[in-house]
Scaffold this active site. Structure first.
Site, PDB file in Angstrom:
ATOM      1  N   HIS A   1      -9.397  50.460  18.263  1.00 44.02           N
ATOM      2  CA  HIS A   1      -8.483  49.796  17.948  1.00 44.02           C
ATOM      3  C   HIS A   1      -9.353  48.407  17.811  1.00 44.02           C
ATOM      4  O   HIS A   1      -9.576  48.148  18.828  1.00 44.02           O
ATOM      5  CB  HIS A   1      -7.585  50.068  18.568  1.00 44.02           C
ATOM      6  CG  HIS A   1      -5.897  49.240  18.371  1.00 44.02           C
ATOM      7  ND1 HIS A   1      -5.778  49.200  16.766  1.00 44.02           N
ATOM      8  CD2 HIS A   1      -5.772  48.707  18.910  1.00 44.02           C
ATOM      9  CE1 HIS A   1      -5.109  48.324  16.214  1.00 44.02           C
ATOM     10  NE2 HIS A   1      -4.866  48.168  17.841  1.00 44.02           N
TER      11      HIS A   1
ATOM     12  N   HIS B   1      -8.113  44.298  16.515  1.00 44.58           N
ATOM     13  CA  HIS B   1      -7.025  43.574  14.704  1.00 44.58           C
ATOM     14  C   HIS B   1      -8.473  42.793  14.337  1.00 44.58           C
ATOM     15  O   HIS B   1      -8.510  41.550  14.199  1.00 44.58           O
ATOM     16  CB  HIS B   1      -6.850  42.732  15.816  1.00 44.58           C
ATOM     17  CG  HIS B   1      -5.289  43.122  15.982  1.00 44.58           C
ATOM     18  ND1 HIS B   1      -4.096  43.173  16.183  1.00 44.58           N
ATOM     19  CD2 HIS B   1      -5.313  44.470  17.039  1.00 44.58           C
ATOM     20  CE1 HIS B   1      -2.982  43.787  16.674  1.00 44.58           C
ATOM     21  NE2 HIS B   1      -4.054  44.450  17.049  1.00 44.58           N
TER      22      HIS B   1
ATOM     23  N   ASP C   1     -20.831  54.820   1.261  1.00 45.66           N
ATOM     24  CA  ASP C   1     -21.839  55.440   2.273  1.00 45.66           C
ATOM     25  C   ASP C   1     -21.765  56.233   3.146  1.00 45.66           C
ATOM     26  O   ASP C   1     -21.829  57.496   3.503  1.00 45.66           O
ATOM     27  CB  ASP C   1     -23.271  54.687   3.015  1.00 45.66           C
ATOM     28  CG  ASP C   1     -23.959  55.047   1.161  1.00 45.66           C
ATOM     29  OD1 ASP C   1     -24.250  55.908   0.355  1.00 45.66           O
ATOM     30  OD2 ASP C   1     -25.031  53.428   1.422  1.00 45.66           O
TER      31      ASP C   1
ATOM     32  N   HIS D   1      -0.121  46.727  10.672  1.00 48.39           N
ATOM     33  CA  HIS D   1      -0.251  46.703  12.450  1.00 48.39           C
ATOM     34  C   HIS D   1      -2.409  46.101  12.352  1.00 48.39           C
ATOM     35  O   HIS D   1      -2.628  45.301  12.101  1.00 48.39           O
ATOM     36  CB  HIS D   1      -0.196  47.812  12.555  1.00 48.39           C
ATOM     37  CG  HIS D   1      -0.770  48.290  14.418  1.00 48.39           C
ATOM     38  ND1 HIS D   1      -1.116  49.412  14.764  1.00 48.39           N
ATOM     39  CD2 HIS D   1      -1.400  46.962  15.034  1.00 48.39           C
ATOM     40  CE1 HIS D   1      -0.825  48.303  16.669  1.00 48.39           C
ATOM     41  NE2 HIS D   1      -1.625  47.756  16.297  1.00 48.39           N
TER      42      HIS D   1
ATOM     43  N   TYR E   1     -30.425  60.515   3.851  1.00 44.93           N
ATOM     44  CA  TYR E   1     -30.525  59.034   4.155  1.00 44.93           C
ATOM     45  C   TYR E   1     -30.463  59.379   6.675  1.00 44.93           C
ATOM     46  O   TYR E   1     -29.780  60.274   6.521  1.00 44.93           O
ATOM     47  CB  TYR E   1     -29.408  58.685   3.785  1.00 44.93           C
ATOM     48  CG  TYR E   1     -28.876  57.011   4.613  1.00 44.93           C
ATOM     49  CD1 TYR E   1     -28.840  56.404   3.298  1.00 44.93           C
ATOM     50  CD2 TYR E   1     -28.198  56.873   5.474  1.00 44.93           C
ATOM     51  CE1 TYR E   1     -28.711  55.247   3.370  1.00 44.93           C
ATOM     52  CE2 TYR E   1     -28.086  55.024   5.564  1.00 44.93           C
ATOM     53  CZ  TYR E   1     -28.125  54.456   4.455  1.00 44.93           C
ATOM     54  OH  TYR E   1     -27.651  53.354   4.623  1.00 44.93           O
TER      55      TYR E   1
END
Lengths: 231, 231, 231, 231
Positions: free
Chosen positions: C95, C97, C120, C171, C229
């Site tokens: 998580h 910001h 991708d 958020h 890839y």
């Protein structure tokens, strides 16, 4: 080494440009003048910053002739020479293609005075000279760029000792000052003011220009007879 | 070590990409060609930059076949091979997903020539090839990407020796040059020009393209027969 | 030291966040799970990155109870626990910001798939879950945030094993993956894709979404049965 | 050395400003107060950050008089003094011209509360005080700036112990806190929130303000009686 003082000054000022994030590769140049000798030292053309040294600076007179140096001087050398010749109080000049100032030059707009960061350095919008006439471009281009800058100041009745920066329309910024270090300082200030002004308009397309009382106060506290900003 | 020269050149050029802020993780690749051998060295696929070495580069021929190397070559290898095969004057190719150039590619717009930073490197808008036809995508995609690039240049009558960069619509930029180092230089120039052009339009949505006289002058001073830019 | 493996993994992954420019101060957290033990290690709350160590990580079970650790766990711990409990194939959660992803979350918009950088990693727009109902917020907020994320995936019929990132409206982003390192990778990819998408719309407000054939091709070359890839 | 504690605290807090990217050159200042002595230490005016030391800080009383120090104090010293005198719970003040916060100040707009990054620190829009009346500017400008800040808080019935930041219209941000370090933290938070809010509006010009339940929850989890954010 001859002309050691201006070589050293020009070298140190040039090396500030990448540190301040104002140049990509070699897209910028600084010169430092010695008025008593009528000469200036300038960055050689196309040499990466990490290969510069005081000895690699090229010594030029105010008519733009090379006095000493094995390397070709910056391609903008004639612009520097013209400005030194006519604006007799300056001893340093900087040209960069810094991103935000160049974007304003390409947009062909003066940078409006929106706040005190701007007013601490200038009482007017930062001028953007119009692109040159074709005849000037096709002739001695860099020499004429110097006149384009001076003509813009003359038409707007600006004093180069008070306003130490300009945008050349479609091109990029030039700054100057009493020393090369001051001219570099002005380039960094201009870039920050340019970024702030763009964001100001993005946040409020109707943002008003700074009120006159604030322009006057911020200028005076830094530059007036009773200045109390700085030591 | 065989093919040492192009391994070293490709390695050094690849390592410039993160230093210049042009790649996140492994989102980019550089190759370096040796025309006398008909081969090029290219970054292996998906290997972090800090784990690369000259020995880890993969050697490929101009038909896209691996000649030497234990690692799988970059997934964009066939695009490099096609360009080397048909554009016989280039010895270096770069592909990145640099932020601003990629944003223009995603916007499917050519980058207009707004100033001299652009004109020092190109006399035309930086072309954005349209996204490929579905049949090309579903076939040998990376191989066809090379043809999409060449077709765009053919349709617009551009010379790959003069214009060393393109945006592939919805995808990202490719650049090239006489050396891998020059191709990397072009990628950094493109990213800066892309950022400046976006900000130019934000500052003035009606900003005019650069006038022809300035395009011609800036190109000639750097690339013309009497070039005086750089050493 | 017990739980050494996940402590070390969580510590190293947390330390990547400031290096990748994804966090200011302590505004982010990473956890690493050991499914055989039914536990995860997570960053302690409010501790600066330069004071972290493997030993300072807090060990939590999938019901959100602290198993070992002197420090208070991240305030987002219950969100991590809910996701580990219900999404049984993930072993790492992040998580942050980060600026651009958070701006999209605040704008309450999915990030449209505009190019191959996005494709991708995802075949769909990056989902933005709506802000939670007041009753969910006033209750066990972080616990409910986990359900808000899962409900969004359920409603849109998305598979968390294919789409490893979400924006929580008003958020900020959450990402996950088979390892904590992969979850951190996804956070950096998301931030770059978020910035590119914003600039794409600034350059062309009518930019089209990526065509289906390109979405399919780019996904398959990286994730399909014949993926080519990476190594 | 006398006043060692606040000299050291002010010095360390000032040195954080360039590290956090909040200042160009000397465009910022921090002070640290000792309430038991009725004094504060503040950065000298115009001295580059790399030349600062605890000994170079200037000691000032709450009436703005210099108590100890050879250098001229920051030109914003009277603003600091006024705030310390009237807001008796603060021990640190910061003034910067950080780019995004200054752009909002120049745009003369409050920063709307768009997300939880903002709500973790403030329950209200970040206030932008109007530019001062001419009579205030022409008088004791920096002294009056302090009253402009306090008047704005009084009119809006804001508590300086809860909202620790303000934009001064056309000028730039001021922040404060229980310590100088907390005031610096607030300046960095403000700059990030300012950038996020600008991008939020660019991505969605109709982005709604954060809903009340989320404002309340995020504030309480960090600042309420049962706070569980941070150690």
């Amino acid at each position: 080494m001859r002309y050691e003082h201006i070589r050293q000054e020009a070298y140190e000022a040039n090396m500030q440009l990448p540190r301040l994030g104002l140049v990509l590769f070699t897209f910028g140049n600084v010169s430092a003048a010695d008025r008593s000798q009528g000469l200036f030292a300038i960055k050689p053309s196309g040499v990466p910053y990490d290969q510069l040294s005081p000895a690699s600076m090229v010594i030029i007179d105010f008519d733009g002739k090379t006095v000493e140096g094995d390397l070709r001087p910056s391609s903008d050398t004639q612009t520097h020479a013209v400005l030194y010749k006519h604006w007799t109080a300056i001893n340093g000049i900087v040209h960069t293609h810094s991103v935000y100032a160049t974007a304003w030059a390409q947009a062909q707009r003066d940078i409006p005075i929106y706040g005190t960061t701007h007013a601490d350095h200038n009482t007017v919008d930062i001028p953007c000279a119009p692109p040159m006439e074709d005849s000037m471009i096709e002739g001695d281009y860099e020499y004429q760029t110097g006149f384009q800058i001076m003509n813009c100041f003359a038409e707007r009745k600006l004093d180069y000792r008070e306003v130490e920066m300009i945008l050349v329309g479609n091109h990029a910024p030039f700054t100057w000052g009493k020393t090369a270090a001051k001219a570099v300082y002005n380039s960094a200030v201009l870039e920050t003011v340019a970024q702030m002004a763009m964001h100001t308009e993005q946040i409020n397309p109707n943002a008003p220009r700074l009120k006159e009382a604030l322009i006057k106060k911020h200028w005076e506290r830094k530059h007036g007879p009773d200045a109390y900003y700085g030591q």
